[in-house]
Design a protein around this motif. Structure first.
Motif, short mmCIF file in Angstrom:
data_model
loop_
_atom_site.label_atom_id
_atom_site.label_comp_id
_atom_site.label_asym_id
_atom_site.label_seq_id
_atom_site.Cartn_x
_atom_site.Cartn_y
_atom_site.Cartn_z
N VAL A 57 54.81 47.78 45.80
CA VAL A 57 55.23 46.28 45.51
C VAL A 57 54.76 45.44 46.41
CG1 VAL A 57 57.10 45.03 45.24
CG2 VAL A 57 57.06 47.10 44.05
N ALA A 58 54.94 45.74 47.73
CA ALA A 58 54.47 44.98 48.95
C ALA A 58 53.14 44.58 48.88
CB ALA A 58 54.95 45.71 50.26
N ASN A 59 51.99 45.67 48.54
CA ASN A 59 50.73 45.53 48.45
C ASN A 59 50.05 45.11 47.03
OD1 ASN A 59 49.86 46.31 51.24
ND2 ASN A 59 51.19 47.93 50.70
N VAL A 60 50.92 44.51 46.28
CA VAL A 60 50.51 44.38 44.89
C VAL A 60 49.33 43.31 44.99
CG1 VAL A 60 52.16 42.54 44.21
CG2 VAL A 60 50.99 43.74 42.28
N ASP A 61 49.37 42.32 45.87
CA ASP A 61 48.29 41.31 45.95
C ASP A 61 46.92 42.15 46.07
OD1 ASP A 61 49.44 42.33 48.58
OD2 ASP A 61 48.54 40.77 49.57
N ASP A 62 46.76 43.24 46.67
CA ASP A 62 45.30 43.88 46.67
C ASP A 62 44.90 44.22 45.34
OD1 ASP A 62 45.67 43.58 49.45
OD2 ASP A 62 46.80 45.45 49.85
N ALA A 63 45.74 44.10 44.34
CA ALA A 63 45.15 44.39 42.94
C ALA A 63 44.11 43.42 42.51
CB ALA A 63 46.65 44.74 42.34
N ILE A 64 44.67 42.17 43.11
CA ILE A 64 43.75 40.94 42.71
C ILE A 64 42.12 41.21 42.59
CG2 ILE A 64 43.10 38.73 42.86
CD1 ILE A 64 46.07 38.07 43.32
N GLY A 65 41.82 41.88 43.79
CA GLY A 65 40.53 42.29 43.91
C GLY A 65 39.93 43.16 42.66
N ALA A 66 40.72 44.07 42.38
CA ALA A 66 40.34 45.16 41.13
C ALA A 66 40.31 44.37 39.94
CB ALA A 66 41.39 46.10 40.95
N LEU A 67 41.31 43.33 39.51
CA LEU A 67 41.43 42.65 38.44
C LEU A 67 40.27 41.60 38.28
CD1 LEU A 67 45.17 41.72 38.36
CD2 LEU A 67 44.01 43.44 37.01
N VAL A 68 39.67 41.16 39.48
CA VAL A 68 38.61 40.45 39.29
C VAL A 68 37.28 41.13 38.85
CG1 VAL A 68 36.96 39.09 40.75
CG2 VAL A 68 39.46 38.73 41.03
N LEU A 69 36.98 42.33 39.58
CA LEU A 69 35.88 43.23 39.21
C LEU A 69 36.09 43.55 37.73
CD1 LEU A 69 35.72 45.75 42.08
CD2 LEU A 69 34.22 44.17 41.47
N ALA A 70 37.31 43.57 37.02
CA ALA A 70 37.64 44.05 35.92
C ALA A 70 37.24 42.93 34.71
CB ALA A 70 38.79 44.86 35.51
N LYS A 71 37.06 41.73 35.23
CA LYS A 71 36.96 40.61 34.46
C LYS A 71 38.05 40.39 33.42
CE LYS A 71 31.97 40.63 35.04
NZ LYS A 71 30.59 40.76 34.68
N GLN B 122 40.37 35.69 35.13
CA GLN B 122 39.31 34.74 35.00
C GLN B 122 39.70 33.10 34.85
OE1 GLN B 122 36.73 36.85 32.11
NE2 GLN B 122 35.24 36.79 33.57
N LYS B 123 40.74 32.97 33.90
CA LYS B 123 41.23 31.70 33.42
C LYS B 123 42.07 31.19 34.99
CE LYS B 123 44.33 29.46 30.18
NZ LYS B 123 45.03 29.90 29.13
N ILE B 124 42.69 31.68 35.67
CA ILE B 124 43.09 31.11 36.55
C ILE B 124 42.31 31.11 38.05
CG2 ILE B 124 45.63 31.78 35.95
CD1 ILE B 124 45.39 34.13 38.06
N HIS B 125 40.95 31.80 37.90
CA HIS B 125 39.83 31.96 38.94
C HIS B 125 40.61 32.67 40.01
CE1 HIS B 125 37.37 28.96 36.87
NE2 HIS B 125 38.25 28.18 36.58
N ALA B 126 41.25 33.89 39.86
CA ALA B 126 41.68 34.72 40.66
C ALA B 126 40.89 34.99 41.79
CB ALA B 126 42.33 35.98 40.08
N GLU B 127 39.46 34.80 41.60
CA GLU B 127 38.65 35.40 43.05
C GLU B 127 38.69 34.29 44.00
OE1 GLU B 127 36.47 32.43 40.20
OE2 GLU B 127 37.62 34.13 40.16
N LYS B 128 39.43 33.23 43.50
CA LYS B 128 39.36 32.05 44.79
C LYS B 128 40.36 32.40 45.86
CE LYS B 128 37.37 28.31 42.21
NZ LYS B 128 36.35 28.25 42.72
N PHE B 129 41.58 33.23 45.44
CA PHE B 129 42.32 33.58 46.13
C PHE B 129 41.99 34.92 47.05
CE2 PHE B 129 44.50 31.96 42.47
CZ PHE B 129 45.49 31.09 42.94
N LEU B 130 40.86 35.83 46.81
CA LEU B 130 40.48 36.75 47.74
C LEU B 130 40.37 36.44 49.14
CD1 LEU B 130 38.04 38.57 45.14
CD2 LEU B 130 40.62 39.30 45.56
N PRO B 131 39.87 35.50 49.49
CA PRO B 131 39.46 35.17 51.01
C PRO B 131 40.99 35.04 51.80
CG PRO B 131 37.96 33.80 49.93
CD PRO B 131 38.83 34.56 48.68
N VAL B 132 41.93 34.47 51.18
CA VAL B 132 43.15 34.25 51.57
C VAL B 132 43.96 35.77 51.66
CG1 VAL B 132 45.52 33.16 51.40
CG2 VAL B 132 43.49 31.88 50.61
#
Length: 213
Positions: free
Chosen positions: A171-185, A190-200
């Motif tokens: 749960v604490a590291n669920v934010d790391d899943a965003i990268g995988a979701l971006v890869l999976a398209k 894509q709608k919320i442009h999740a890739e823009k959150f990756l650097p943060v």
């Protein structure tokens, strides 16, 4: 002989799992330096890829290579600042946490990318339901593998108890899943442009490593 009873007792609440440090300790005084280090470490690969792709840093197209490079930069920057400005006695913990953060940021994405590529070769797996299952499998399998690899690297002779991935850790590291979701398209990503959150996110992983004790 290594004495486990000499280790300080830490109460692991959700804040401890998320930030990987015990609150109220002196190392929090160096959070500004760690923030600068993690930010600089994240920006350097961003600038490189922006120049290479002829885009600004906010519109970079992320693939596995970009994700691994940016996460490594942020984590190295944050950990380096922590090692430089914090007490030397916390150095080992910061290195260990940097290893854990990098593995946790990259391995699940590698798993997901591999499984999705595999799905393209089999018709029975090339559909939304199957891909969703593969993503979930890749994420949780990747987290477990990342934990195992981190423990092997940080403690090759098994002198201390392994750091396990628990439900709270997931749960604490669920934010790391965003990268995988971006890869999976994923459409939502894509709608919320999740890739823009990756650097943060990657910068924050570096911040956590730099303040870890």
């Amino acid at each position: 002989m290594f004495n486990l009873t000499a280790l300080p007792k830490i109460d692991y609440d959700i804040k401890t799992y998320r930030n990987h440090r015990k609150y109220g300790t002196p190392q929090q005084k160096i959070k500004d330096e760690v923030t600068i280090g993690a930010t600089a470490g994240t920006l350097l690969p961003l600038i490189f890829f922006a120049k290479r792709q002829n885009k600004n840093i906010f519109n970079i197209k992320y693939g596995l290579k970009e994700m691994i490079s940016v996460s490594a930069g942020g984590i190295l920057g944050g950990a380096a600042a922590g090692l430089l400005f914090d007490k030397k006695e916390y150095g080992k913990q910061k290195v260990n946490e940097a290893v854990f953060q990098f593995m946790n940021a990259s391995v699940p994405s590698v798993f997901v990318a591999g499984l999705l590529k595999l799905s393209e070769k089999f018709k029975s797996l090339n559909n939304k339901k199957a891909k969703l299952l593969l993503i979930i499998t890749g994420l949780f399998g990747g987290m477990q593998t990342a934990s195992c690899l981190s423990n092997k690297i940080n403690d090759p002779f098994n002198k201390v108890p392994d750091r396990k991935v628990t439900l709270k850790d997931s749960v604490a590291n669920v934010d790391d899943a965003i990268g995988a979701l971006v890869l999976a398209k994923i459409p939502v990503a894509q709608k919320i442009h999740a890739e823009k959150f990756l650097p943060v996110i990657y910068g924050w992983c570096g911040y956590r490593a730099g303040l870890s004790n």
